[in-house]
Design an enzyme around this catalytic site. Structure first.
Site, PDB file in Angstrom:
ATOM      1  N   TYR A 103      21.656   0.342  21.944  1.00  0.00           N
ATOM      2  CA  TYR A 103      21.794   0.703  20.523  1.00  0.00           C
ATOM      3  C   TYR A 103      22.486  -0.538  19.979  1.00  0.00           C
ATOM      4  CZ  TYR A 103      20.409   4.775  18.081  1.00  0.00           C
ATOM      5  OH  TYR A 103      19.575   5.901  17.640  1.00  0.00           O
ATOM      6  N   GLU A 106      22.955  -1.174  15.988  1.00  0.00           N
ATOM      7  CA  GLU A 106      23.120  -1.023  14.611  1.00  0.00           C
ATOM      8  C   GLU A 106      23.957  -1.900  14.080  1.00  0.00           C
ATOM      9  OE1 GLU A 106      24.239   2.900  13.683  1.00  0.00           O
ATOM     10  OE2 GLU A 106      22.118   3.941  13.916  1.00  0.00           O
ATOM     11  N   ASP A 120       3.614  -9.917   0.468  1.00  0.00           N
ATOM     12  CA  ASP A 120       3.391  -9.313   1.772  1.00  0.00           C
ATOM     13  C   ASP A 120       2.287 -10.009   2.469  1.00  0.00           C
ATOM     14  OD1 ASP A 120       2.724  -7.644   3.764  1.00  0.00           O
ATOM     15  OD2 ASP A 120       2.682  -6.008   2.401  1.00  0.00           O
ATOM     16  N   THR A 158       3.875  -8.679   8.581  1.00  0.00           N
ATOM     17  CA  THR A 158       3.948  -7.923  10.109  1.00  0.00           C
ATOM     18  C   THR A 158       4.045  -8.857  10.953  1.00  0.00           C
ATOM     19  OG1 THR A 158       1.666  -7.892  10.488  1.00  0.00           O
ATOM     20  CG2 THR A 158       2.620  -5.717   9.038  1.00  0.00           C
ATOM     21  N   LYS A 174      -0.487  -8.895  13.486  1.00  0.00           N
ATOM     22  CA  LYS A 174      -1.831  -9.303  13.068  1.00  0.00           C
ATOM     23  C   LYS A 174      -1.934 -10.632  13.515  1.00  0.00           C
ATOM     24  CE  LYS A 174      -1.241  -5.584   9.726  1.00  0.00           C
ATOM     25  NZ  LYS A 174      -1.542  -4.964   8.392  1.00  0.00           N
ATOM     26  N   ARG A 191       3.923  -5.231  17.610  1.00  0.00           N
ATOM     27  CA  ARG A 191       3.669  -4.260  16.827  1.00  0.00           C
ATOM     28  C   ARG A 191       5.028  -4.445  15.824  1.00  0.00           C
ATOM     29  NH1 ARG A 191       0.097  -1.350  14.830  1.00  0.00           N
ATOM     30  NH2 ARG A 191      -1.237  -2.453  16.530  1.00  0.00           N
TER      31      ARG A 191
HETATM   32  C1  LIG Z   1      -0.820  -3.971   7.947  1.00  0.00           C
HETATM   33  C2  LIG Z   1      -0.035  -3.990   6.650  1.00  0.00           C
HETATM   34  C3  LIG Z   1       1.264  -3.442   6.233  1.00  0.00           C
HETATM   35  C4  LIG Z   1       1.593  -2.404   7.320  1.00  0.00           C
HETATM   36  O1  LIG Z   1       2.003  -2.784   8.465  1.00  0.00           O
HETATM   37  P1  LIG Z   1       2.312  -1.722   9.658  1.00  0.00           P
HETATM   38  O2  LIG Z   1       3.091  -2.476  10.391  1.00  0.00           O
HETATM   39  O3  LIG Z   1       1.041  -0.919   9.815  1.00  0.00           O
HETATM   40  O4  LIG Z   1       3.450  -0.632   8.950  1.00  0.00           O
HETATM   41  C5  LIG Z   1       1.532  -3.733   5.134  1.00  0.00           C
HETATM   42  N1  LIG Z   1       1.092  -4.578   4.155  1.00  0.00           N
HETATM   43  C6  LIG Z   1      -0.017  -5.292   4.477  1.00  0.00           C
HETATM   44  C7  LIG Z   1      -0.482  -6.056   3.199  1.00  0.00           C
HETATM   45  C8  LIG Z   1      -0.656  -4.931   5.604  1.00  0.00           C
HETATM   46  O5  LIG Z   1      -2.081  -5.479   5.826  1.00  0.00           O
END
Ligand SMILES: *Cc1c(COP(=O)(O)O)cnc(C)c1O
Length: 423
Positions: free
Chosen positions: A47, A49, A193, A219, A222, A228
């Site tokens: 833990y 936090e 994002d 993220t 990807k 993840r």
């Molecule tokens: C994949 C994605 C997310 C979310 O990611 P998770 O890890 O699945 O929660 C948020 N914004 C965009 C633009 C994405 O392509």
């Protein structure tokens, strides 16, 4: 304790599925063995936090060193001056940002989900659309590309407090400079994002959102090819543009607001085993090998999208700048659902996807989204992209012909056995 063979057998089955097939889901990739190894360690027991040096639990000396390395490497990779590597996912990173900088009922302006945006950018079924007053911009019907004059007009009309750019299914680069100019005109914060193209951005193959956007989320699994997870970054603009206050009423720096948006705002204890894996992935992404990788990802996507155009497919915006493409299947008299279901029988994985101005439901859709990040990790090059386009086209044109699909599947499996994934 008795070994849970049921679960471990299923994990082996999933590994085989990943090894045997052609993976074209644009948001997926294959993390390296050391990234995966780090996630299966005793760090999951801890833990922690709080933040390195400021924890609510004892015994955090070691995880402090790990998380600090993750933060430093993230900053080096993206040229950021601040990063929080704790978000459990991309959605969590966005939730933390919005909680930090918005109040319930505030207006936001995001890229339309049905044009390629993300659920967390204001969709009515997501917290972002339930808690905030969401408005959207989209692409133009003719070109499939965003018209920034329309974005500006919408921003002036809706006066959002937060503007969001970035997408899940948009193959063109973003004009962050223009978006920042629009945000400044209406007094909005600008969030990019970059969940999908993060790896290409980190290595300079696409415009750099950190040059202009107040806050950047991504993220890590990807194109970045890590575990993840998610993270939040800033480069400049540490001033607190709205005089945002803490619950106690004192003015706070943006970075501490954002840290607070993650914990205690939206999360509890951080996943230090995943943060260790993030640190490893960031180090990998700083390497020459990864530079060659992202260059190949981009090259492969261009070749693949051209191959589909040459076969008479309608690629939205007629091409791609990044690792993905969105294909409108209506000219081929196919739905996204038919395509997904047919291709999976040939061990080719894609996802059905809405196309801009789609007339079908999200469960059917008129399109499919393809990306090259995963297959490039496997070692596939330009010529292989032509072969993939052949196989996909063949399977789509025979999407109800079971014997043909099973013949294609055999070909896929034997081809993929030449590209071992995890030894
Ligand atoms: C994949 C994605 C997310 C979310 O990611 P998770 O890890 O699945 O929660 C948020 N914004 C965009 C633009 C994405 O392509």
């Amino acid at each position: 304790m008795q070994r849970d063979t049921l679960i471990f057998d299923l994990i082996q089955k999933e590994k085989k599925r990943q090894e045997d097939g052609i993976e074209l889901i644009a948001s997926e990739n294959f993390a390296s063995p050391q990234v995966i190894e780090a996630m299966g360690t005793v760090l999951t027991n801890k833990y922690a936090e709080g933040l390195p040096g400021k924890r609510y639990y004892g015994g955090c000396e070691v995880v402090d060193e790990i998380e600090t390395l993750a933060i430093e490497r993230a900053k080096e990779l993206f040229g950021a001056t601040w990063a929080n590597v704790q978000p459990h996912s991309g959605a969590q990173a966005n939730a933390a940002v919005m909680l930090a900088v918005l109040n319930a009922g505030d207006a936001i302006l995001g890229f339309d989900l049905s044009h390629g945006g993300h659920l967390t950018h204001g969709s009515p079924v997501n917290f972002s659309g339930k808690l905030y007053r969401a408005n959207f911009y989209g692409v133009e019907k003719e070109t499939g590309v965003i018209n920034y004059d329309v974005v500006e007009a919408t921003a002036k009309k809706e006066k959002p407090k937060l503007m969001i750019c970035g997408a899940s299914a948009y193959s063109r680069d973003w004009d962050y400079e223009r978006l920042r100019a629009i945000a400044d005109q209406v007094g909005a914060l600008l969030l990019a994002d970059v969940s999908h193209p993060a790896g290409l951005i980190a290595r300079g193959l696409l415009n750099d959102p950190l040059d202009y956007c107040h806050i950047v989320t991504t993220t890590t699994h990807k194109t970045l090819r890590g575990p993840r997870g998610g993270m939040i970054m800033m480069r400049e603009d540490f001033e607190n543009p709205f005089g945002l206050k803490t619950p106690k009423g004192d003015l706070r720096m943006m970075t501490s607001l954002l840290d607070g948006g993650v914990f205690p705002g939206t999360q509890g204890g951080p996943l230090e085993h995943v943060i260790a894996a993030k640190a490893i992935a960031f180090q990998e992404a700083l390497s020459d090998d990864y530079m060659s990788y992202v260059l190949q990802v981009q090259k492969n996507a261009k070749i693949m999208s051209q191959a589909f155009v040459d076969k008479g497919y309608k690629v939205i915006s007629d091409g791609t700048d990044n690792h993905m493409m969105l294909i409108d299947l209506r000219p081929k008299n196919l739905s996204g659902k038919q395509a997904e279901n047919g291709l999976i029988k040939a061990d080719i994985t894609i996802n059905k996807n809405m196309v801009p101005f789609d007339d079908k439901s999200p469960f059917v859709t008129s399109g499919m989204r393809l990306g090259t990040a995963a297959m490039t990790t496997r070692g596939l090059k330009e010529n292989d992209m032509l072969k993939i386009a052949e196989l996909v086209d063949d399977a789509l044109m025979n999407h109800e012909n079971e014997s043909k699909l099973s013949a294609i599947k055999k070909e896929v499996n034997s081809w993929m056995s030449n590209f071992p994934l995890y030894k």
